[in-house]
Design a protein around this motif. Structure first.
Motif, PDB file in Angstrom:
ATOM      1  N   PRO A  70      38.393 -56.937  16.889  1.00  0.00           N
ATOM      2  CA  PRO A  70      37.444 -56.780  15.780  1.00  0.00           C
ATOM      3  C   PRO A  70      37.130 -55.311  15.512  1.00  0.00           C
ATOM      4  N   GLU A  71      37.330 -54.909  14.260  1.00  0.00           N
ATOM      5  CA  GLU A  71      37.060 -53.544  13.796  1.00  0.00           C
ATOM      6  C   GLU A  71      37.905 -52.496  14.513  1.00  0.00           C
ATOM      7  N   GLY A  72      38.873 -52.929  15.308  1.00  0.00           N
ATOM      8  CA  GLY A  72      39.734 -51.977  16.003  1.00  0.00           C
ATOM      9  C   GLY A  72      38.995 -51.102  16.987  1.00  0.00           C
ATOM     10  N   LYS A  73      37.863 -51.578  17.516  1.00  0.00           N
ATOM     11  CA  LYS A  73      37.006 -50.750  18.368  1.00  0.00           C
ATOM     12  C   LYS A  73      36.598 -51.527  19.626  1.00  0.00           C
ATOM     13  N   ILE A  74      36.602 -50.827  20.766  1.00  0.00           N
ATOM     14  CA  ILE A  74      36.132 -51.385  22.029  1.00  0.00           C
ATOM     15  C   ILE A  74      35.060 -50.460  22.594  1.00  0.00           C
ATOM     16  N   TYR A  75      33.946 -51.046  23.036  1.00  0.00           N
ATOM     17  CA  TYR A  75      32.843 -50.269  23.595  1.00  0.00           C
ATOM     18  C   TYR A  75      32.950 -50.270  25.121  1.00  0.00           C
ATOM     19  N   MET A  76      32.777 -49.087  25.711  1.00  0.00           N
ATOM     20  CA  MET A  76      32.830 -48.964  27.166  1.00  0.00           C
ATOM     21  C   MET A  76      31.425 -48.765  27.725  1.00  0.00           C
ATOM     22  N   TYR A  77      31.094 -49.554  28.752  1.00  0.00           N
ATOM     23  CA  TYR A  77      29.784 -49.484  29.395  1.00  0.00           C
ATOM     24  C   TYR A  77      29.957 -49.152  30.873  1.00  0.00           C
ATOM     25  N   ASP A  78      28.983 -48.403  31.403  1.00  0.00           N
ATOM     26  CA  ASP A  78      28.882 -48.219  32.843  1.00  0.00           C
ATOM     27  C   ASP A  78      27.982 -49.306  33.412  1.00  0.00           C
ATOM     28  N   VAL A  79      28.295 -49.788  34.603  1.00  0.00           N
ATOM     29  CA  VAL A  79      27.470 -50.795  35.259  1.00  0.00           C
ATOM     30  C   VAL A  79      27.437 -50.494  36.749  1.00  0.00           C
ATOM     31  N   THR A  80      26.306 -50.755  37.372  1.00  0.00           N
ATOM     32  CA  THR A  80      26.168 -50.567  38.811  1.00  0.00           C
ATOM     33  C   THR A  80      26.132 -51.922  39.494  1.00  0.00           C
ATOM     34  N   VAL A  81      27.108 -52.159  40.364  1.00  0.00           N
ATOM     35  CA  VAL A  81      27.150 -53.381  41.170  1.00  0.00           C
ATOM     36  C   VAL A  81      26.765 -52.983  42.594  1.00  0.00           C
ATOM     37  N   GLU A  82      25.672 -53.522  43.071  1.00  0.00           N
ATOM     38  CA  GLU A  82      25.107 -53.107  44.359  1.00  0.00           C
ATOM     39  C   GLU A  82      25.214 -54.241  45.381  1.00  0.00           C
ATOM     40  N   PRO A  83      26.178 -54.158  46.303  1.00  0.00           N
ATOM     41  CA  PRO A  83      26.308 -55.181  47.351  1.00  0.00           C
ATOM     42  C   PRO A  83      25.267 -54.943  48.443  1.00  0.00           C
ATOM     43  N   HIS A  98      34.212 -58.741  40.920  1.00  0.00           N
ATOM     44  CA  HIS A  98      34.621 -59.573  39.782  1.00  0.00           C
ATOM     45  C   HIS A  98      33.836 -60.888  39.760  1.00  0.00           C
ATOM     46  N   ASP A  99      33.654 -61.493  40.930  1.00  0.00           N
ATOM     47  CA  ASP A  99      32.898 -62.753  40.995  1.00  0.00           C
ATOM     48  C   ASP A  99      31.441 -62.527  40.592  1.00  0.00           C
ATOM     49  N   ALA A 100      30.877 -61.380  40.989  1.00  0.00           N
ATOM     50  CA  ALA A 100      29.485 -61.075  40.642  1.00  0.00           C
ATOM     51  C   ALA A 100      29.319 -60.879  39.133  1.00  0.00           C
ATOM     52  N   ILE A 101      30.253 -60.142  38.523  1.00  0.00           N
ATOM     53  CA  ILE A 101      30.168 -59.919  37.068  1.00  0.00           C
ATOM     54  C   ILE A 101      30.408 -61.218  36.308  1.00  0.00           C
ATOM     55  N   PHE A 137      19.461 -55.022  28.598  1.00  0.00           N
ATOM     56  CA  PHE A 137      19.969 -55.459  29.895  1.00  0.00           C
ATOM     57  C   PHE A 137      18.921 -55.253  30.974  1.00  0.00           C
ATOM     58  N   LYS A 138      18.623 -56.318  31.678  1.00  0.00           N
ATOM     59  CA  LYS A 138      17.658 -56.268  32.762  1.00  0.00           C
ATOM     60  C   LYS A 138      18.382 -56.346  34.106  1.00  0.00           C
ATOM     61  N   LYS A 139      17.700 -55.911  35.128  1.00  0.00           N
ATOM     62  CA  LYS A 139      18.243 -55.981  36.482  1.00  0.00           C
ATOM     63  C   LYS A 139      18.367 -57.436  36.908  1.00  0.00           C
ATOM     64  N   GLU A 140      19.550 -57.820  37.406  1.00  0.00           N
ATOM     65  CA  GLU A 140      19.796 -59.197  37.822  1.00  0.00           C
ATOM     66  C   GLU A 140      20.200 -59.222  39.296  1.00  0.00           C
ATOM     67  N   LYS A 158      22.846 -53.869  37.747  1.00  0.00           N
ATOM     68  CA  LYS A 158      21.817 -53.077  37.063  1.00  0.00           C
ATOM     69  C   LYS A 158      22.447 -51.894  36.336  1.00  0.00           C
ATOM     70  N   ASP A 159      21.595 -51.163  35.598  1.00  0.00           N
ATOM     71  CA  ASP A 159      21.976 -49.905  34.922  1.00  0.00           C
ATOM     72  C   ASP A 159      23.185 -50.066  34.002  1.00  0.00           C
ATOM     73  N   VAL A 160      23.148 -51.085  33.149  1.00  0.00           N
ATOM     74  CA  VAL A 160      24.218 -51.262  32.162  1.00  0.00           C
ATOM     75  C   VAL A 160      23.916 -50.383  30.965  1.00  0.00           C
ATOM     76  N   GLN A 161      24.820 -49.457  30.649  1.00  0.00           N
ATOM     77  CA  GLN A 161      24.595 -48.549  29.524  1.00  0.00           C
ATOM     78  C   GLN A 161      25.919 -48.162  28.877  1.00  0.00           C
ATOM     79  N   LYS A 162      25.896 -48.065  27.561  1.00  0.00           N
ATOM     80  CA  LYS A 162      27.107 -47.713  26.800  1.00  0.00           C
ATOM     81  C   LYS A 162      27.397 -46.230  26.960  1.00  0.00           C
ATOM     82  N   VAL A 163      28.659 -45.911  27.251  1.00  0.00           N
ATOM     83  CA  VAL A 163      29.042 -44.515  27.484  1.00  0.00           C
ATOM     84  C   VAL A 163      30.087 -44.011  26.499  1.00  0.00           C
TER      85      VAL A 163
END
Length: 427
Positions: A70-83, A98-101, A137-140, A158-163
């Protein structure tokens, strides 16, 4: 040279769809039917001229690929996965991440109904065709089953943000318009690669290693010495642009082989255990007699082979079998009957400790223990309670010369046989 009937991708192909599946929408995935050699150069620098030689047809392992984004555009986000642990990220954590996401996409209110529009690289980046603000996006906190540890663990997302905004269509079109003289649009190619392999990364029946994928269980080649080679496929998106052909993307598919360890008990097996295979049935370091223990030469061979590999520890108790997975540091120099550990201020041998604490009488007290886990702790476990896990060999660990020669002989196949394996892998 590829004819433009066989491989085609225009900007309209990238921007007409309204959704993005886990593996995008692929069409026209078929072997290129007709490929011709490059046209002779008219400058005279190329040997021969237009009248010499004869035309011929070639087949390649590049497949035509059409993507609609769609629209020829992909948005990239940073995410923190904390085990739950504090150690640095390891490649083996990728499955848990991968299972967590995957679970996060089910419970996150901001992307409800959009879970197929989000893909994950296994560590830090999310890619999506939808744009969201950070405040959505809230902390899950999630409870996820760890396949490696065989237990449930708590993971925080947590900390999902578009970069970044990756203009896939524009970047590839501009690159092709320059006649391939500019830099390859790496961000766009990386995003498309992650999109296409998302389905495999989340499939429990496949093992992903870099850009190669191996079915589990799948076909293996016996290399001897406790080793085997996994058989799978390699895939990569390759940009191919010519000024007369617009934009071309191909999916490069090839066979892949990865050296790995066999899954087998260290001391006991149908014919022989992992230790006997590593020692070549007595060809390395002399005759193997587990009852008498290992010679110093044999111990060094085993220690070097098992260093950094994972073993499954199974301890029979009245309450049931305790199971743990450990990474081996080394094989100790002393046998288990002489290896002393401190228990409540008293030094006691490993043999006596297991007999007193668990009622387990060791069958091979002359074998050395394995030092496992962290170097900060003295965790010694008997070899006879361990099994080698089926796992790919780390890059820094070299196969024995005999196994390398066997692997080369067994993986060398004729072109038509290789083509057949590639087509079977796609199916």
């Amino acid at each position: 040279m590829v004819t433009d009937q066989e491989l085609s991708l225009s900007s309209s192909d990238l921007s007409t769809d309204s959704s993005l599946s886990p593996a995008c929408s692929m069409s026209k995935l078929s072997m290129v039917e007709e490929l011709y050699p490059p046209q002779p150069r008219v400058t005279g620098l190329f040997p021969g001229n237009s009248t010499t030689g004869r035309p011929c047809k070639l087949e390649t392992n590049h497949f035509s690929l059409a993507l609609k984004i769609p629209e020829g555009k992909i948005y990239m986000y940073d995410v923190t996965v904390e085990p739950p642990w504090k150690r640095p990220y390891r490649r083996s954590d990728k499955k848990l991440y991968h299972d967590a996401i995957k679970m996060w996409k089910e419970v996150c209110p901001a992307i409800k109904g959009e879970k197929n529009c989000w893909v994950f690289d296994g560590y830090k980046q999310l890619f999506s065709t939808r744009q969201h603000a950070e405040t959505e996006f809230k902390k899950e906190t999630l409870v996820v089953w760890s396949r490696e540890d065989e237990r449930e663990v708590e993971v925080v997302i947590k900390d999902v943000q578009k970069v970044a905004d990756i203009m896939v269509t524009r970047d590839i079109v501009e690159w092709a318009a320059k006649g391939r003289s500019g830099g390859i649009p790496q961000d766009a190619i990386q995003a498309l690669d992650i999109v296409l392999k998302q389905a495999v990364n989340t499939d429990l029946s496949w093992e992903s290693i870099g850009r190669s994928y191996f079915p589990s269980p799948g076909h293996t080649l016996d290399l001897g010495l406790g080793k085997e080679a996994w058989c799978g496929i390699f895939s990569s998106i390759r940009p191919c642009g010519w000024k007369d052909h617009g934009v071309l993307l191909t999916l490069n598919i090839d066979t892949a082989h990865k050296p790995a360890t066999k899954q087998m008990h260290l001391t006991d097996g149908v014919e022989e255990g992992y230790l006997q295979q590593v020692l070549g049935g007595g060809k390395k370091g002399g005759t193997v007699d587990l009852g008498k223990g290992l010679t110093e030469v044999q111990r060094r061979i085993v220690s070097k082979d098992m260093e950094g590999l994972k073993v499954k520890y199974e301890l029979p108790t009245p309450e049931g079998v305790r199971k743990r997975q450990y990474r081996v540091i080394e094989a100790r120099k002393k046998p288990a009957k002489e290896e002393l550990i401190n228990v409540e201020g008293e030094n006691i041998s490993v043999v006596k400790y297991f007999l007193k604490q668990y009622g387990v009488s060791l069958k091979y007290p002359n074998l050395p223990c394995l030092w496992v886990g962290s170097r900060d702790r003295s965790t010694f476990i008997p070899m006879e309670l361990c099994s080698m896990m089926s796992q790919p060999l780390p890059r820094k660990k070299k196969l024995p010369d005999e196994a390398i020669a066997t692997m080369i002989r067994q993986t060398a196949v004729k072109p038509l046989d290789r083509q057949k394996k590639i087509m079977e892998g796609l199916q």
